[in-house]
Motif scaffolding. Structure first.
Motif, mmCIF file in Angstrom:
data_model
loop_
_atom_site.group_PDB
_atom_site.id
_atom_site.type_symbol
_atom_site.label_atom_id
_atom_site.label_comp_id
_atom_site.label_asym_id
_atom_site.label_seq_id
_atom_site.Cartn_x
_atom_site.Cartn_y
_atom_site.Cartn_z
ATOM 1 N N LEU A 1 1.205 2.582 -3.646
ATOM 2 C CA LEU A 1 1.100 1.538 -2.619
ATOM 3 C C LEU A 1 2.448 1.293 -1.941
ATOM 4 N N ASN A 2 3.520 1.329 -2.731
ATOM 5 C CA ASN A 2 4.853 1.125 -2.137
ATOM 6 C C ASN A 2 5.179 2.209 -1.116
ATOM 7 N N ILE A 3 4.781 3.430 -1.425
ATOM 8 C CA ILE A 3 5.095 4.521 -0.491
ATOM 9 C C ILE A 3 4.220 4.412 0.754
ATOM 10 N N ILE A 4 2.934 4.104 0.537
ATOM 11 C CA ILE A 4 2.049 3.928 1.691
ATOM 12 C C ILE A 4 2.553 2.788 2.573
ATOM 13 N N GLY A 5 3.070 1.748 1.920
ATOM 14 C CA GLY A 5 3.524 0.570 2.665
ATOM 15 C C GLY A 5 4.917 0.720 3.265
ATOM 16 N N GLY A 6 5.539 1.858 3.058
ATOM 17 C CA GLY A 6 6.863 2.048 3.646
ATOM 18 C C GLY A 6 7.938 1.234 2.961
ATOM 19 N N LYS B 1 8.669 14.061 -2.543
ATOM 20 C CA LYS B 1 8.132 15.275 -1.893
ATOM 21 C C LYS B 1 6.795 14.940 -1.257
ATOM 22 N N GLY B 2 6.336 15.789 -0.372
ATOM 23 C CA GLY B 2 5.020 15.610 0.219
ATOM 24 C C GLY B 2 5.083 14.798 1.489
ATOM 25 N N ARG B 3 3.902 14.612 2.097
ATOM 26 C CA ARG B 3 3.872 13.933 3.391
ATOM 27 C C ARG B 3 3.104 12.640 3.324
ATOM 28 N N ILE B 4 3.578 11.673 4.063
ATOM 29 C CA ILE B 4 2.828 10.428 4.178
ATOM 30 C C ILE B 4 2.796 10.058 5.651
ATOM 31 N N SER B 5 1.609 9.926 6.206
ATOM 32 C CA SER B 5 1.573 9.430 7.580
ATOM 33 C C SER B 5 0.662 8.215 7.675
ATOM 34 N N VAL B 6 1.095 7.268 8.433
ATOM 35 C CA VAL B 6 0.346 6.027 8.619
ATOM 36 C C VAL B 6 0.074 5.886 10.114
ATOM 37 N N GLY B 7 -1.204 5.852 10.470
ATOM 38 C CA GLY B 7 -1.569 5.773 11.885
ATOM 39 C C GLY B 7 -0.964 6.925 12.651
ATOM 40 N N GLY B 8 -0.844 8.086 11.987
ATOM 41 C CA GLY B 8 -0.321 9.268 12.667
ATOM 42 C C GLY B 8 1.197 9.358 12.682
ATOM 43 N N VAL B 9 1.890 8.338 12.115
ATOM 44 C CA VAL B 9 3.362 8.375 12.126
ATOM 45 C C VAL B 9 3.873 8.819 10.760
ATOM 46 N N GLU C 1 13.870 1.121 11.408
ATOM 47 C CA GLU C 1 12.601 1.541 12.029
ATOM 48 C C GLU C 1 11.444 1.261 11.090
ATOM 49 N N LEU C 2 11.718 1.465 9.807
ATOM 50 C CA LEU C 2 10.686 1.240 8.805
ATOM 51 C C LEU C 2 10.312 -0.243 8.745
ATOM 52 N N ILE C 3 11.339 -1.092 8.809
ATOM 53 C CA ILE C 3 11.067 -2.532 8.795
ATOM 54 C C ILE C 3 10.182 -2.904 9.980
ATOM 55 N N GLU C 4 10.536 -2.364 11.142
ATOM 56 C CA GLU C 4 9.755 -2.689 12.322
ATOM 57 C C GLU C 4 8.340 -2.129 12.203
ATOM 58 N N PHE C 5 8.250 -0.928 11.622
ATOM 59 C CA PHE C 5 6.935 -0.314 11.446
ATOM 60 C C PHE C 5 6.056 -1.172 10.538
ATOM 61 N N ARG C 6 6.645 -1.632 9.447
ATOM 62 C CA ARG C 6 5.884 -2.504 8.534
ATOM 63 C C ARG C 6 5.430 -3.760 9.241
ATOM 64 N N GLN C 7 6.349 -4.319 10.020
ATOM 65 C CA GLN C 7 6.046 -5.575 10.693
ATOM 66 C C GLN C 7 4.843 -5.422 11.622
ATOM 67 N N LYS C 8 4.754 -4.255 12.288
ATOM 68 C CA LYS C 8 3.695 -4.094 13.288
ATOM 69 C C LYS C 8 2.396 -3.577 12.700
ATOM 70 N N ASN C 9 2.507 -2.803 11.600
ATOM 71 C CA ASN C 9 1.326 -2.049 11.191
ATOM 72 C C ASN C 9 0.732 -2.415 9.835
ATOM 73 N N ILE C 10 1.524 -3.054 8.984
ATOM 74 C CA ILE C 10 1.048 -3.231 7.614
ATOM 75 C C ILE C 10 1.114 -4.692 7.191
ATOM 76 N N GLY C 11 0.037 -5.152 6.567
ATOM 77 C CA GLY C 11 0.041 -6.494 6.007
ATOM 78 C C GLY C 11 0.164 -6.386 4.498
ATOM 79 N N PHE C 12 1.037 -7.210 3.907
ATOM 80 C CA PHE C 12 1.240 -7.128 2.457
ATOM 81 C C PHE C 12 0.716 -8.372 1.743
ATOM 82 N N VAL C 13 0.024 -8.116 0.622
ATOM 83 C CA VAL C 13 -0.302 -9.225 -0.285
ATOM 84 C C VAL C 13 0.263 -8.820 -1.638
ATOM 85 N N PHE C 14 1.129 -9.682 -2.171
ATOM 86 C CA PHE C 14 1.788 -9.316 -3.427
ATOM 87 C C PHE C 14 1.123 -9.993 -4.611
#
Ligand SMILES: Nc1ncnc2c1ncn2[C@@H]1O[C@H](COP(=O)(O)OP(=O)(O)OP(=O)(O)O)[C@@H](O)[C@H]1O
Ligand SMILES: [Mg+2]
Lengths: 230, 385
Positions: free
Chosen positions: A51-56, A62-70, A79-92
């Motif tokens: 989940l941490n890797i998916i959430g940026g 190793k390997g690839r992770i793309s979220v919404g094609g990115v 950039e990652l912070i901004e990406f999280r802000q726009k694309n991912i919602g977190f519940v801890f």
């Protein structure tokens, strides 16, 4: 349905300690829009790591992770912070609301980061808090709310940024089973009515029962992937 | 809360100490200017090198009219080094021939009288001596010491003077060095013919001394015109010394402040690493996190600052009014012409400098904790319970 999360041969090795830990050993996964997916597995199987890797929040070894094609593994920290802000919602797991802010402010804050207009922020905050059943607790601070209520605020906060999907690492682990059930019901309702995509990890069998797709991790590998018809 | 109090206290104590030392320095400088140097002095160009009687100002009236053009209060002196002798002892002294009225207006010599009177009774050859001299030579009012001097022509003359008053400059050096006689008595003894050695002038404000000097200089070619800092270089040195001390003291306090701020803000950052981690996880940019910690620090400083400044201002002004009497603790001050009652004082500009210094210090101190905050990794920060 479009793919929002895609991993290919995803590996994560924690090498800070004396013995490197191979937490993920080649995970191939696709999550589509509108899914309500539980990631389960024994303790230490790699759920949080995935989940941490998916959430940026963390980077794969190793390997690839793309979220919404990115391809998010190659974004810079900011950039990652901004990406999280726009694309991912977190519940801890432990809610992690900002203790000095009220429920309303905790939700509104995310939209402030996105530079949304004040009008929109207020409208959306109120509708979200009503939506999670906390219309009457808007001005309470986290300390004045129960765990279940705090986690509802956290869900509202996660939704506030209009993310592509919501990630939740053991969102019910700190809740009693009744509260956990009703939180899950609420999440399911949002998934059905608004098509919000949820990916969450859990140990709780009652939560697992409500999931529409259950991915089981064992030793850093996908052991089974079961899609259920509701 | 603790930090704010500590910061306010630090600011207060710094300003308090500065107020104290500025009070001492200010009163010393003012005293010296008011009673000794005046604002400007005019001499024969060679007189400073060698206080010989022949190095005199030939046309005192011209100097006086130049000074009066600037609306200065003026006085002139005939000055000669010689010996004073009683039946007991003799000592080297400087004899100053003055005009009592002018001298009173420029240096206020009459205010230092402790016995007898200030040239009030008509007597032949009256002289004022200090308490110290009276003690050393066992002289009293109406005693008649003999003063030996060298005249313009290089001859040695001895004349009897009559003690009419005893002064106390509260300054051992001056008390041991000076005696005062009348200008008109000394003139014929030395053969001055109206010439004098020193002309001093005082205006409204000692800050204008250099302007007075420059104005007089152009009108009095061939004479040495000096401001009080040139007459008494120790005053200039004293002032630079004070400024250095102020700078050093301020630096020390600011250094302490920096460490205090770093410590506090680091604690604050560590205490809230989970919160900061969450903020970054949900999308707060590093720049903003950095700014947040910086702002918080400045905010702390801006609360502490007015408190510290205000208390300091109150204490310094209050003590400045009532004065602090140190006479019980220090007899030593007296020997340097300092008064034992200290009136702390601090210019408004000092409050402004210190205020700015505190803000700058807070900003510098905040940098490290702010960097620490943005180096937190959300995954790790959030995991900590
Ligand atoms: N920062 C880390 N450094 C070293 N090893 C780590 C780190 N984080 C996790 N691990 C290891 O990686 C493996 C996977 O951990 P992870 O937290 O992903 O498991 P999990 O499935 O979430 O477990 P749980 O159900 O207990 O939360 C474990 O063996 C764990 O000890
Ligand atoms: Mg976990």
């Amino acid at each position: 349905m479009s793919v929002v999360i895609e991993t290919k041969a995803l590996e994560k090795i924690y090498s800070e300690s004396k013995f490197p830990v191979h937490a993920l050993r080649g995970v191939d996964l696709q999550v589509h829009k509108g899914e309500f997916t539980a990631i389960v597995g024994p303790s230490g199987s790699g759920k949080t790591t995935l989940l941490n890797i998916i959430g940026g929040l963390d980077r794969p070894t190793k390997g690839r992770i793309s979220v919404g094609g990115v391809d998010i593994a190659h974004l810079s920290d900011n950039e990652l912070i901004e990406f999280r802000q726009k694309n991912i919602g977190f519940v801890f797991q432990s809610y992690n609301l900002i203790p000095v802010l009220t429920a309303k402010e905790n939700v509104e804050f995310i939209m402030l980061l996105q530079n949304r207009s004040k009008e929109e922020r207020i409208r959306r905050t109120e509708s979200l808090l009503n939506r999670v059943g906390l219309g009457d607790r808007m001005d309470n601070r986290p300390g004045e709310m129960s765990g279940g209520q705090q986690q509802r605020v956290a869900v509202a906060r996660a939704l506030a940024s209009s993310p592509q999907f919501i990630l939740a690492d053991e969102p019910t682990a700190n809740l009693d089973s009744k509260t956990a059930g009703s939180l899950l019901d609420m999440m399911l309702e949002m998934n059905r009515e608004e098509g919000t995509t949820f990916v969450f990890s859990t140990h709780d069998s009652r939560v697992i029962r409500r999931a529409r797709r259950v991915i089981t991790l064992v030793d850093g590998l996908i052991d089974s992937d079961e899609i259920r018809e509701q | 809360m603790v930090v704010i109090t500590a910061m306010a206290l630090g600011i207060w104590s710094l300003l308090f100490i500065l107020g104290f030392s500025h009070g001492i320095a200010g009163s010393y400088m003012r005293n010296t200017i008011d009673t000794q140097t005046s604002h400007v002095q005019v001499h024969h160009p060679d007189w400073k090198e060698d206080n010989e009687v022949k190095y005199s100002i030939a046309l005192p009236a011209d100097v006086q009219s130049e000074m009066e053009k600037l609306q200065l209060q003026t006085c002139s002196r005939i000055i000669a080094n010689g010996m004073i002798a009683s039946s007991r002892q003799a000592r080297a002294i400087q004899v100053r021939g003055i005009d009592p009225k002018d001298e009173a207006l420029v240096t206020g010599l009459q205010n230092f009288m402790v016995e007898g009177s200030y040239f009030e009774k008509k007597t032949r050859n009256p002289i004022l001596i200090s308490t110290r001299m009276a003690e050393l030579l066992k002289l009293k009012i109406r005693s008649k010491p003999v003063i030996t001097l060298t005249t313009m022509d290089g001859e040695i003359t001895a004349n009897a003077f009559k003690v009419v008053g005893i002064f106390d400059y509260k300054n051992t050096m001056l008390n041991e060095a000076l005696v005062f006689v009348l200008n008109k008595d000394l003139d014929p003894i030395l053969g001055m013919n109206g010439k004098v050695h020193e002309m001093a002038a005082k205006g409204e404000d000692s800050a204008l001394a250099k302007q007075y000097r420059d104005a007089l200089k152009s009108g009095l070619p061939g004479l040495l015109v000096e401001s009080f800092e040139e007459v008494a270089p120790e005053l200039a040195m004293f002032r630079t010394q004070m400024m250095q001390n102020t700078a050093i003291l301020t630096s020390i306090v600011m250094l302490a402040l920096i460490f205090g701020i770093i410590n506090t803000m680091l604690m604050a950052v560590l205490e809230r690493q989970r919160e900061l981690g969450v903020l970054m996880a949900v999308g707060m940019k590093k720049g903003n996190v950095f700014l947040m910690v910086m702002l918080e620090t400045v905010f702390l400083a801006l609360i502490a600052l007015p408190i510290g400044l205000l208390i300091a201002f109150a204490t310094v002004s209050w003590l400045g009014k009532v004065g602090v009497d140190l006479s019980r603790y220090s007899d030593g001050l007296k020997n340097f012409g300092m008064s034992a009652v200290i009136h702390p004082e601090l210019g408004l500009h000092m409050y402004i400098y210190i205020g700015l210094a505190v803000v700058v210090t807070a900003l510098i101190g905040a940098i490290y904790p702010s960097l620490k905050a943005i180096r937190l990794r959300p995954v790790e920060a959030i995991r900590k319970v």
